[in-house]
Design a protein around this motif. Structure first.
Motif, mmCIF file in Angstrom:
data_model
loop_
_atom_site.group_PDB
_atom_site.id
_atom_site.type_symbol
_atom_site.label_atom_id
_atom_site.label_comp_id
_atom_site.label_asym_id
_atom_site.label_seq_id
_atom_site.Cartn_x
_atom_site.Cartn_y
_atom_site.Cartn_z
ATOM 1 N N GLU A 156 42.172 39.149 43.096
ATOM 2 C CA GLU A 156 42.517 39.642 44.432
ATOM 3 C C GLU A 156 43.324 38.591 45.206
ATOM 4 N N HIS A 157 42.867 37.360 45.133
ATOM 5 C CA HIS A 157 43.553 36.274 45.828
ATOM 6 C C HIS A 157 44.947 36.052 45.247
ATOM 7 N N ARG A 158 45.049 36.091 43.927
ATOM 8 C CA ARG A 158 46.341 35.841 43.285
ATOM 9 C C ARG A 158 47.341 36.938 43.601
ATOM 10 N N VAL A 159 46.914 38.189 43.599
ATOM 11 C CA VAL A 159 47.815 39.294 43.957
ATOM 12 C C VAL A 159 48.268 39.138 45.404
ATOM 13 N N SER A 160 47.364 38.732 46.272
ATOM 14 C CA SER A 160 47.712 38.482 47.669
ATOM 15 C C SER A 160 48.768 37.385 47.784
#
Length: 82
Positions: free
Chosen positions: A25-29
């Motif tokens: 989730e953090h990486r996609v953000s």
């Protein structure tokens, strides 16, 4: 137990980007917010997460990412479709 993820993003231009992370989730953000102008996805935003697979072994996840990156677009699309 830590989890590691191999993920595929579909970019605005229709291209596919494959990556590896421990927090999908953090990486996609990060991709979506364009934090790194040198990143492949920077000029291809917005991006959409179309596939992710989790692993408990970091080396298996890295090996999977390297394998998927070598695949043809058709093979990646088949993986995305299940």
């Amino acid at each position: 137990m830590r989890k590691y993820f191999v993920y595929i993003l579909r970019c605005k231009d229709g291209s596919l980007y494959t990556g590896f992370t421990n927090n999908v989730e953090h990486r996609v953000s990060q991709h979506e917010n364009g934090l790194n102008p040198e990143c492949y996805t920077y000029r291809r935003r917005p991006v959409e997460l179309v596939y992710s697979s989790d692993f408990t072994d970091v080396w298996q996840a890295i090996a999977c990412e390297k394998t998927v990156k070598r695949w043809s677009r058709n093979k990646k699309e088949a993986l995305i479709q299940g």
